[in-house]
Scaffold this motif. Structure first.
Motif, PDB file in Angstrom:
ATOM      1  N   THR A 140       0.835  -1.209   0.000  1.00  0.00           N
ATOM      2  CA  THR A 140       0.000   0.000   0.000  1.00  0.00           C
ATOM      3  C   THR A 140       0.868   1.257   0.000  1.00  0.00           C
ATOM      4  O   THR A 140       0.562   2.237  -0.663  1.00  0.00           O
ATOM      5  CB  THR A 140      -0.902   0.012   1.269  1.00  0.00           C
ATOM      6  OG1 THR A 140      -1.649  -1.192   1.282  1.00  0.00           O
ATOM      7  CG2 THR A 140      -1.838   1.197   1.295  1.00  0.00           C
ATOM      8  N   ALA A 194      -0.578  14.329  -0.055  1.00  0.00           N
ATOM      9  CA  ALA A 194      -1.503  13.745  -1.033  1.00  0.00           C
ATOM     10  C   ALA A 194      -1.676  12.251  -0.747  1.00  0.00           C
ATOM     11  O   ALA A 194      -2.778  11.703  -0.836  1.00  0.00           O
ATOM     12  CB  ALA A 194      -0.971  13.959  -2.436  1.00  0.00           C
ATOM     13  N   GLU A 195      -0.570  11.614  -0.350  1.00  0.00           N
ATOM     14  CA  GLU A 195      -0.633  10.178  -0.081  1.00  0.00           C
ATOM     15  C   GLU A 195      -1.506   9.887   1.145  1.00  0.00           C
ATOM     16  O   GLU A 195      -2.278   8.930   1.150  1.00  0.00           O
ATOM     17  CB  GLU A 195       0.779   9.662   0.150  1.00  0.00           C
ATOM     18  CG  GLU A 195       0.996   8.330  -0.512  1.00  0.00           C
ATOM     19  CD  GLU A 195       2.457   8.028  -0.672  1.00  0.00           C
ATOM     20  OE1 GLU A 195       2.956   7.273   0.160  1.00  0.00           O
ATOM     21  OE2 GLU A 195       3.093   8.552  -1.594  1.00  0.00           O
ATOM     22  N   ARG A 198      -5.096  10.226   0.167  1.00  0.00           N
ATOM     23  CA  ARG A 198      -5.540   9.030  -0.578  1.00  0.00           C
ATOM     24  C   ARG A 198      -5.787   7.864   0.378  1.00  0.00           C
ATOM     25  O   ARG A 198      -6.758   7.141   0.267  1.00  0.00           O
ATOM     26  CB  ARG A 198      -4.469   8.641  -1.603  1.00  0.00           C
ATOM     27  CG  ARG A 198      -4.622   9.370  -2.934  1.00  0.00           C
ATOM     28  CD  ARG A 198      -3.858   8.632  -4.031  1.00  0.00           C
ATOM     29  NE  ARG A 198      -2.434   8.607  -3.793  1.00  0.00           N
ATOM     30  CZ  ARG A 198      -1.592   9.587  -4.150  1.00  0.00           C
ATOM     31  NH1 ARG A 198      -2.058  10.659  -4.754  1.00  0.00           N
ATOM     32  NH2 ARG A 198      -0.301   9.506  -3.903  1.00  0.00           N
ATOM     33  N   LEU A 199      -4.862   7.732   1.323  1.00  0.00           N
ATOM     34  CA  LEU A 199      -4.955   6.643   2.302  1.00  0.00           C
ATOM     35  C   LEU A 199      -6.256   6.758   3.106  1.00  0.00           C
ATOM     36  O   LEU A 199      -6.952   5.771   3.337  1.00  0.00           O
ATOM     37  CB  LEU A 199      -3.749   6.703   3.229  1.00  0.00           C
ATOM     38  CG  LEU A 199      -3.472   5.489   4.076  1.00  0.00           C
ATOM     39  CD1 LEU A 199      -3.046   4.326   3.203  1.00  0.00           C
ATOM     40  CD2 LEU A 199      -2.371   5.792   5.083  1.00  0.00           C
ATOM     41  N   HIS A 200      -6.579   7.987   3.494  1.00  0.00           N
ATOM     42  CA  HIS A 200      -7.799   8.201   4.270  1.00  0.00           C
ATOM     43  C   HIS A 200      -9.031   7.853   3.440  1.00  0.00           C
ATOM     44  O   HIS A 200      -9.958   7.199   3.914  1.00  0.00           O
ATOM     45  CB  HIS A 200      -7.873   9.660   4.744  1.00  0.00           C
ATOM     46  CG  HIS A 200      -9.145   9.948   5.469  1.00  0.00           C
ATOM     47  ND1 HIS A 200     -10.067  10.857   5.004  1.00  0.00           N
ATOM     48  CD2 HIS A 200      -9.674   9.419   6.597  1.00  0.00           C
ATOM     49  CE1 HIS A 200     -11.103  10.880   5.819  1.00  0.00           C
ATOM     50  NE2 HIS A 200     -10.878  10.020   6.801  1.00  0.00           N
ATOM     51  N   GLN A 201      -8.999   8.260   2.187  1.00  0.00           N
ATOM     52  CA  GLN A 201     -10.133   7.953   1.309  1.00  0.00           C
ATOM     53  C   GLN A 201     -10.298   6.449   1.155  1.00  0.00           C
ATOM     54  O   GLN A 201     -11.396   5.916   1.202  1.00  0.00           O
ATOM     55  CB  GLN A 201      -9.890   8.562  -0.060  1.00  0.00           C
ATOM     56  CG  GLN A 201     -10.397   9.988  -0.152  1.00  0.00           C
ATOM     57  CD  GLN A 201     -10.246  10.523  -1.560  1.00  0.00           C
ATOM     58  OE1 GLN A 201      -9.436  10.027  -2.336  1.00  0.00           O
ATOM     59  NE2 GLN A 201     -11.019  11.535  -1.884  1.00  0.00           N
ATOM     60  N   ARG A 202      -9.168   5.782   1.013  1.00  0.00           N
ATOM     61  CA  ARG A 202      -9.204   4.343   0.761  1.00  0.00           C
ATOM     62  C   ARG A 202      -9.647   3.557   1.995  1.00  0.00           C
ATOM     63  O   ARG A 202     -10.438   2.626   1.903  1.00  0.00           O
ATOM     64  CB  ARG A 202      -7.803   3.920   0.357  1.00  0.00           C
ATOM     65  CG  ARG A 202      -7.760   2.588  -0.274  1.00  0.00           C
ATOM     66  CD  ARG A 202      -6.414   2.371  -0.867  1.00  0.00           C
ATOM     67  NE  ARG A 202      -6.041   0.995  -0.668  1.00  0.00           N
ATOM     68  CZ  ARG A 202      -4.871   0.493  -0.941  1.00  0.00           C
ATOM     69  NH1 ARG A 202      -3.923   1.275  -1.397  1.00  0.00           N
ATOM     70  NH2 ARG A 202      -4.615  -0.767  -0.752  1.00  0.00           N
TER      71      ARG A 202
END
Lengths: 316, 285
Positions: A140, A194-195, A198-202
């Motif tokens: 990940t 940004a990463e 993205r991690l939070h969204q995922r």
């Protein structure tokens, strides 16, 4: 995942220094809330109280439905990413990632493994599951190639990824971040930000994030909690905090360049309240006019305004 | 290298030669014939730079003659020394690091006072506590066992506790906090995080303790009375009484060198860690 509820949370150090005073905050399940404020405002202390690293002097802290004031940090189901990464220097990246999982295995499992064949099989399955979780977290975060290295052989950005990975493998109810990007250079900070988003969204995980960098706060948070002097000054969406600051501190703290404050007088212009700024009349927005307790006319005020909101007018 | 640095080497080389001279003397005498060894003992000029016909069998002969039964005395003494030294080093490292961790990382009432009292014990000469300690161990029935030599190591040593405490206080707090959030209690933080980081201090503690215990004569002399329980230092003393004459001095030197070999080897192996540990203890303190 879980919600986090802070009710009247306070921290008073021995000697009487109050670091945090009556913080009320409801973090919804899956929400990304950023605590932001200048150094010494109490944001890190608040986060550390949630983590169980600081005792709570007063108030209530709930994670999910559970009151955790007296629960040790390791039993609160939270994972924290530290500003200094806090990676174990004597362990490889793989061992760092596996460390929290191994600690959570039943104590004495190795002795039992020797004693029972059935247990040996179960333990092997557990080992395989643990390795799979470590591999998945590494994939990940794109650190698979680094798994056998020691932290000393990693760059700042790589270390940061490993630190996030160590939190990730635990699949905690709440992620806590204490200024995790402040040791990175500007370019890497933007990338990592940004990463993290993205991690939070995922993951859709509940995240509580501390920073003094308002840009970071504005771009990452679903909601911001602006703190000063151990007190929450405003809690709202980034847009709310930016456009409708609750007080002068928030108005001055949030935004780059910060909001301007011009000396003004409250006057009446065509029957409606307005501000007189160096002879120029600024009509107040309808929301200000509808205030039940409008300030007295003629009283000296400060007119706040962002530079981007100003429009060039026609002379005269 | 500049000329100035060459000159600086002169006193250093002189100092090294001065320190190495007794060792070299022992080595040469241990390999001489009885007549040559006796002559070298009474007259410096009679000493050869290198033995013309090295008598290597002197070492085996010396070891065989220790104690009243051939070989048994030496092997018993060697085994006893290894056991006592191993246990003492192990216990000292464990207890000192554990106490050092508590003093550095656990906040409790009276921590500062306790640390002060512990430091004060460093000023107490061991001769002062010798008799009370003997009385205590005698009342416990531990005389003529190795317990009085190894059990005190479980209670730490002020100097090494101080070193561990200073070193551990320098480890970032966030590392300890991370370990605690990862599920470690204090004992696990100590064992899994702190001890691996304390390798230089462990090395210096182990080397110092090893050298002290391996060479310790007084402790074993007081507490170990049976011949079969003697350590090498005590056995060497008995041997000196037996073979201390001029005609057998080569045996005494051979056995002395055998006794010294582990210390020399240990120092050579752990030299880097040893110097690093000393530096860390000094700077971080």
């Amino acid at each position: 995942m879980a919600s986090v509820s802070l009710k009247g949370l306070s921290k008073v150090y021995p000697g009487g220094v109050t670091a945090v005073q009556g913080v009320d905050l409801e973090v919804r399940d899956g929400e990304f809330v950023v605590l932001v404020g200048p150094s010494g405002c109490g944001k890190s202390t608040t986060l550390r109280m949630v983590a169980g690293l600081e005792e709570i002097s007063a108030g209530e802290l709930r994670i999910g439905e559970r009151l955790v004031n007296e629960v040790p940090g390791r039993d609160r189901d939270v994972a924290m990413v530290f500003q200094s990464y806090a990676l174990y220097p004597h362990l490889s990246v793989r061992q760092n990632l596996a460390f929290p999982l191994e600690r959570r295995r039943a104590h004495g499992s190795k002795l039992l493994r020797l004693a029972s064949a059935g247990y040996r099989a179960a333990a092997r399955a557990e080992d395989a599951a643990l390795a799979a979780r470590v591999d998945e977290a590494a994939r990940t975060l794109g650190i698979t190639a680094l798994l056998e290295r020691k932290p000393g052989a990693l760059s700042g950005g790589q270390r940061q990824r490993v630190a996030v990975g160590r939190a990730l493998v635990r699949e905690p109810a709440v992620f806590l971040f204490d200024e995790p990007l402040s040791n990175l250079d500007a370019k890497l900070r933007v990338e990592m930000r940004a990463e993290l988003a993205r991690l939070h969204q995922r993951l859709g995980a509940t995240m509580l994030y501390v920073t003094h960098d308002q840009e970071e706060a504005m771009t990452l948070g679903d909601r911001l909690v602006v703190m000063e002097g151990g007190v929450v000054q405003q809690c709202g969406t980034p847009r709310d905090v930016y456009d409708r600051p609750a007080n002068r501190f928030v108005a001055g703290f949030v935004g780059t360049p910060s909001m301007n404050f011009l000396p003004a007088t409250l006057v009446e212009d065509a029957g409606a309240p307005a501000l007189d700024v160096h002879g120029a009349r600024l009509a107040l927005p309808p929301s200000s006019r509808a205030r039940p307790r409008a300030p007295r006319r003629g009283r000296a005020r400060r007119a706040p305004g962002r530079a981007r909101a100003l429009r060039r007018g026609r002379p005269g | 290298m500049s000329r100035g640095r060459y000159w600086a080497l002169v006193p250093l080389a002189f100092g090294a030669l001065l320190m190495l001279f007794p060792l070299w003397w022992m080595l040469v005498v241990s390999l001489e014939t009885p007549a040559q060894a006796g002559a070298a003992t009474v007259e410096v000029g009679a000493l050869e730079l290198l033995p013309s016909e090295p008598q290597w069998h002197n070492y085996a002969d010396a070891a065989r003659e220790v104690g009243s039964v051939e070989w048994q005395g030496f092997l018993d003494a060697l085994a006893n020394s290894i056991l006592v030294t191993f246990l003492t080093v192990l216990f000292t490292v464990l207890s000192c690091s554990l106490v050092g961790y508590a003093l550095a990382r656990i906040r409790f009432r009276g921590r500062g006072a306790l640390f002060g009292v512990m430091l004060a014990t460093m000023m107490l000469p061991p001769q002062v506590t010798m008799i009370p300690m003997f009385l205590v161990f005698r009342s416990l029935g531990w005389v003529d066992t190795i317990l009085p030599l190894v059990v005190p190591a479980l209670f730490g040593n002020a100097f090494f506790i101080f070193m561990f405490r200073q070193f551990m206080a320098q480890v970032p707090e966030s590392l300890v906090e991370a370990a605690r959030l990862d599920g470690c209690g204090h004992l696990e933080v100590w064992w899994r995080v702190m001890l691996p980081l304390c390798r230089p201090v462990i090395a210096i503690t182990a080397v110092f303790t090893f050298i002290f215990v391996w060479n310790d004569f007084l402790g074993p002399l007081i507490y170990l009375h049976s011949e079969r329980k003697a350590t090498l230092a005590v056995a060497l003393n008995s041997f000196r009484n037996q073979f201390g004459g001029l005609e057998d001095v080569q045996y005494l030197m051979a056995l002395s060198l055998i006794t010294m070999i582990p210390c020399i080897l240990l120092f050579l192996v752990a030299q880097r860690q040893f110097v690093e540990g000393l530096g860390k203890g000094a700077v971080k303190g």
